[in-house]
Design a protein around this motif. Structure first.
Motif, PDB file in Angstrom:
ATOM      1  N   ARG A   1      -1.341  24.629  -6.900  1.00 49.78           N
ATOM      2  CA  ARG A   1      -1.179  23.606  -6.196  1.00 49.78           C
ATOM      3  C   ARG A   1      -1.532  22.345  -7.391  1.00 49.78           C
ATOM      4  NH1 ARG A   1      -3.511  26.506  -1.650  1.00 49.78           N
ATOM      5  NH2 ARG A   1      -1.762  26.537  -0.201  1.00 49.78           N
ATOM      6  N   LEU A   2      -2.532  22.731  -8.249  1.00 47.62           N
ATOM      7  CA  LEU A   2      -2.995  21.396  -9.231  1.00 47.62           C
ATOM      8  C   LEU A   2      -1.927  21.406 -10.219  1.00 47.62           C
ATOM      9  CD1 LEU A   2      -5.104  19.747 -10.389  1.00 47.62           C
ATOM     10  CD2 LEU A   2      -5.834  21.738 -11.664  1.00 47.62           C
ATOM     11  N   ILE A   3      -1.324  22.388 -10.686  1.00 51.87           N
ATOM     12  CA  ILE A   3      -0.142  22.331 -11.481  1.00 51.87           C
ATOM     13  C   ILE A   3       1.076  21.673 -11.015  1.00 51.87           C
ATOM     14  CG2 ILE A   3       1.412  23.429 -13.171  1.00 51.87           C
ATOM     15  CD1 ILE A   3      -0.706  25.602 -13.445  1.00 51.87           C
ATOM     16  N   ARG A   4       1.195  21.841  -9.736  1.00 43.91           N
ATOM     17  CA  ARG A   4       2.334  21.278  -9.056  1.00 43.91           C
ATOM     18  C   ARG A   4       2.397  19.875  -9.235  1.00 43.91           C
ATOM     19  NH1 ARG A   4       4.116  22.134  -2.446  1.00 43.91           N
ATOM     20  NH2 ARG A   4       6.277  21.153  -2.912  1.00 43.91           N
ATOM     21  N   LEU A   5       1.375  19.378  -8.761  1.00 39.04           N
ATOM     22  CA  LEU A   5       1.066  17.948  -8.741  1.00 39.04           C
ATOM     23  C   LEU A   5       1.437  17.266 -10.110  1.00 39.04           C
ATOM     24  CD1 LEU A   5      -2.374  17.541  -6.772  1.00 39.04           C
ATOM     25  CD2 LEU A   5       0.038  17.393  -5.859  1.00 39.04           C
ATOM     26  N   GLN A   6       1.466  18.002 -11.161  1.00 40.53           N
ATOM     27  CA  GLN A   6       1.841  17.468 -12.537  1.00 40.53           C
ATOM     28  C   GLN A   6       3.185  17.589 -12.943  1.00 40.53           C
ATOM     29  OE1 GLN A   6      -0.912  19.637 -15.003  1.00 40.53           O
ATOM     30  NE2 GLN A   6      -3.029  18.482 -14.102  1.00 40.53           N
ATOM     31  N   ARG A   7       3.701  18.361 -12.149  1.00 41.81           N
ATOM     32  CA  ARG A   7       5.200  18.826 -12.439  1.00 41.81           C
ATOM     33  C   ARG A   7       6.281  17.835 -12.016  1.00 41.81           C
ATOM     34  NH1 ARG A   7       6.239  24.256 -13.574  1.00 41.81           N
ATOM     35  NH2 ARG A   7       4.871  24.876 -15.387  1.00 41.81           N
ATOM     36  N   THR A   8       7.115  17.443 -12.484  1.00 45.90           N
ATOM     37  CA  THR A   8       8.150  16.551 -12.131  1.00 45.90           C
ATOM     38  C   THR A   8       9.430  17.294 -11.709  1.00 45.90           C
ATOM     39  OG1 THR A   8       9.092  16.066 -14.576  1.00 45.90           O
ATOM     40  CG2 THR A   8       7.517  14.478 -13.657  1.00 45.90           C
ATOM     41  N   SER A   9       9.584  18.269 -12.210  1.00 41.64           N
ATOM     42  CA  SER A   9      10.754  19.379 -11.569  1.00 41.64           C
ATOM     43  C   SER A   9      10.373  20.994 -11.510  1.00 41.64           C
ATOM     44  CB  SER A   9      11.839  19.430 -12.700  1.00 41.64           C
ATOM     45  OG  SER A   9      11.373  19.957 -13.848  1.00 41.64           O
ATOM     46  N   ASN A  10      11.041  21.471 -10.441  1.00 38.19           N
ATOM     47  CA  ASN A  10      10.971  22.717 -10.151  1.00 38.19           C
ATOM     48  C   ASN A  10      12.138  23.594 -10.079  1.00 38.19           C
ATOM     49  OD1 ASN A  10       7.897  23.105  -9.581  1.00 38.19           O
ATOM     50  ND2 ASN A  10       8.392  21.142  -8.102  1.00 38.19           N
ATOM     51  N   PRO A  11      12.391  24.215 -11.089  1.00 38.16           N
ATOM     52  CA  PRO A  11      13.793  24.861 -11.160  1.00 38.16           C
ATOM     53  C   PRO A  11      13.996  26.086 -10.059  1.00 38.16           C
ATOM     54  CG  PRO A  11      12.207  26.034 -12.874  1.00 38.16           C
ATOM     55  CD  PRO A  11      11.646  24.635 -12.216  1.00 38.16           C
ATOM     56  N   ASP A  12      15.249  25.879  -9.424  1.00 39.19           N
ATOM     57  CA  ASP A  12      15.817  26.719  -8.372  1.00 39.19           C
ATOM     58  C   ASP A  12      15.687  28.370  -8.873  1.00 39.19           C
ATOM     59  OD1 ASP A  12      16.702  27.843  -6.168  1.00 39.19           O
ATOM     60  OD2 ASP A  12      18.548  26.933  -6.321  1.00 39.19           O
ATOM     61  N   ILE A  13      14.765  29.081  -8.461  1.00 42.73           N
ATOM     62  CA  ILE A  13      14.598  30.539  -8.925  1.00 42.73           C
ATOM     63  C   ILE A  13      15.519  31.319  -8.137  1.00 42.73           C
ATOM     64  CG2 ILE A  13      12.752  31.175  -7.164  1.00 42.73           C
ATOM     65  CD1 ILE A  13      11.482  32.644  -9.519  1.00 42.73           C
ATOM     66  N   PHE A  14      15.966  30.890  -6.972  1.00 46.72           N
ATOM     67  CA  PHE A  14      17.093  31.779  -6.035  1.00 46.72           C
ATOM     68  C   PHE A  14      18.416  31.809  -6.551  1.00 46.72           C
ATOM     69  CE2 PHE A  14      13.575  30.481  -3.277  1.00 46.72           C
ATOM     70  CZ  PHE A  14      13.243  31.674  -2.806  1.00 46.72           C
TER      71      PHE A  14
END
Length: 508
Positions: free
Chosen positions: A257-270
């Motif tokens: 959750r902490l790292i997610r706050l610092q990320r600007t993008s999340n690749p689609d793993i599906f």
């Protein structure tokens, strides 16, 4: 008494017969294990196919072993009864009984003969040996299983396939899918690992040895490693719901959750990325073909006599131009089905893992191969190649037969490497059709040639001036469905001085 010992004699004879059957059974099983434990399977589909017959033989042998043990148990019980009838059970006074010399003789003989034989018989019981054989013999080796899994993952990468695509004809259990996921995870192929773990989760049953906790843990970890934090958190939370007291999961979720706050993008793993700048992969998938209609109209088909070869005057070969620069030609019906089966029969006992041009075993080439001696059918085929191409095969390499493995491929390469007597030309014979995949692709010109049983593809690796033709860089695409057999004839420079004269032009 005579009848009793006569029966006793026949019982022992039957026991000996059963022992012989059991020894033969173990010999067959041991021979099977010894013959294959040093053999590699994953790199040759033909070698894998042989295991079906071997497994059937092993099952039959195991069944015979069980039958022999059951029959043996019956005989042992009969023998026990006969011995009990012929013995003196718990005499009140052994010394008094042994006053009779006949009784003493009977006891001595029984202990020396019958019971020694029984001791040998029980010591020779094959149960322990057979059990040890099953427990400790690996068939196939662990490397074969892992490499086969990597072969499936490689097919996914090249052809952009999901687990449900690749298992459409042959479904995998949750445990089998989980194993492939673990192999992908160990190879840092986290998206493919995630998709296999998800496939395993969907196939989980009460009979699966894989647990839901294990799958949720790896799903969360794979998503995190891939960079898809929301998915990692989702599966991590599901795992925590199953095991609320798991402090490790709580810490990981907090970190995610902490790292997610610092990320600007999340690749689609599906979703697999179907875009690729790799011409090899694109050609294998059939996405690229540089042969325009205008250029194809300039190509032609004809009957060829190999430049007027007498052996082809009344039986010319069918020649089809596939490309002009470099000139790639397919010759149709150059080898019969009977000749193909003969080559396979000669090659099978000698197949070993193929090496690269540098003489090393590598994952870039997944196949087994062998060079065949130039006699009989092999010699006739080599002469036919000389007739068709008009080139000398005196300095050519022996015919090289090759069978591809699970997801078998050969990544882009040149057929060169001998600085003294270079491979001037390649004559590639297709010994089988391939349902899906397995094409020969020329990556620098965008041409893909589909295997066609009985045909051969021919091209020059060198210009007439002796320089390497960079346009001949080629590769073997992974075999998705089918069993790919080929035979190569690499023709060298020596002997071609008057058949393909050198040129001083840098353009030829």
């Amino acid at each position: 008494v005579h009848d009793t010992y006569t029966k006793h004699f026949f019982v022992l004879c039957e026991v000996d017969l059963i022992m012989a059957m059991k020894e033969l059974t173990l010999f067959v099983v041991c021979s099977w294990f010894v013959s294959i434990t040093e053999q590699e399977f994953f790199s040759s589909v033909d070698q894998v196919s042989q295991l079906f017959n071997e497994e059937e033989n092993l099952l039959d042998t195991f069944s015979l072993y069980i039958d022999a043990e059951e029959e043996n148990l019956k005989k042992m019980k009969s023998l026990l009864l006969l011995l009990q009838l012929g013995s003196f059970s718990n005499p009140q006074s052994p010394e008094e009984t042994m006053r009779d010399p006949v009784a003493a003789f009977k006891l001595l003989k029984r202990l020396r003969h019958e019971w020694v034989n029984i001791a040998k018989f029980t010591q020779q019981s094959l149960y322990q040996e057979f059990q040890t054989l099953l427990d400790y013999s690996l068939i196939p080796e662990l490397e074969d299983i892992n490499s086969a899994a990597l072969g499936l993952i490689g097919l996914q990468e090249i052809y952009k396939l999901y687990p449900h695509n690749i298992t459409k004809e042959t479904p995998l259990s949750a445990d089998e899918a989980y194993y492939i996921g673990l192999v992908a995870y160990e190879e840092d192929k986290f998206q493919h690992a995630f998709l296999w773990f998800l496939h395993s989760l969907n196939r989980l049953t009460d009979f699966s040895s894989t647990t839901k906790n294990d799958l949720l843990r790896f799903l969360s970890s794979s998503a995190y490693q891939f960079g898809s934090l929301p998915v990692a958190i989702y599966f991590g939370q599901k795992l925590l719901n199953l095991d609320p007291s798991n402090e490790e999961i709580k810490v990981q979720l907090g970190l995610y959750r902490l790292i997610r706050l610092q990320r600007t993008s999340n690749p689609d793993i599906f979703t697999l990325n179907t875009q690729s700048n790799n011409s090899y992969e694109a050609l294998c998938r059939g996405e690229v073909d540089e042969r325009t209609s205008k250029r194809q109209r300039a190509l032609s088909c004809r009957y060829s006599t190999g430049g007027g070869n007498p052996r082809l005057m009344y039986a010319p070969v069918k020649e089809e131009e596939l490309w002009d620069e470099p000139k790639i030609i397919r010759y149709h019906d150059v080898i019969s089905d009977t000749e193909i089966e003969t080559l396979k029969d000669i090659a099978r006992p000698e197949l070993t893992r193929s090496q690269t041009g540098w003489g090393v075993i590598s994952d870039i080439r997944t196949s087994q191969s062998v060079f065949l001696e130039e006699v009989g059918t092999v010699a006739r085929i080599s002469q036919r190649i000389a007739d068709i191409t008009g080139l000398s095969v005196e300095s050519a390499e022996k015919l090289h037969v090759q069978n591809y493995g699970i997801g078998g491929r050969y990544t882009p390469h040149f057929d060169t490497g001998d600085e003294v007597n270079e491979r001037t030309a390649t004559f590639l014979i297709y010994m089988s059709d391939v349902e899906v995949g397995g094409a020969t692709v020329f990556t620098n010109v965008g041409v893909a040639v589909k295997p066609e049983k009985g045909s051969a593809v021919f091209w020059y690796n060198l210009h007439k001036n002796g320089e390497l033709d960079l346009k001949t860089k080629h590769a073997g695409c992974p075999v998705l469905v089918g069993n790919k057999w080929v035979a190569n004839k690499w023709i060298h420079e020596f002997g071609q001085e008057f058949r393909r004269p050198c040129s001083l032009s840098q353009w030829e």
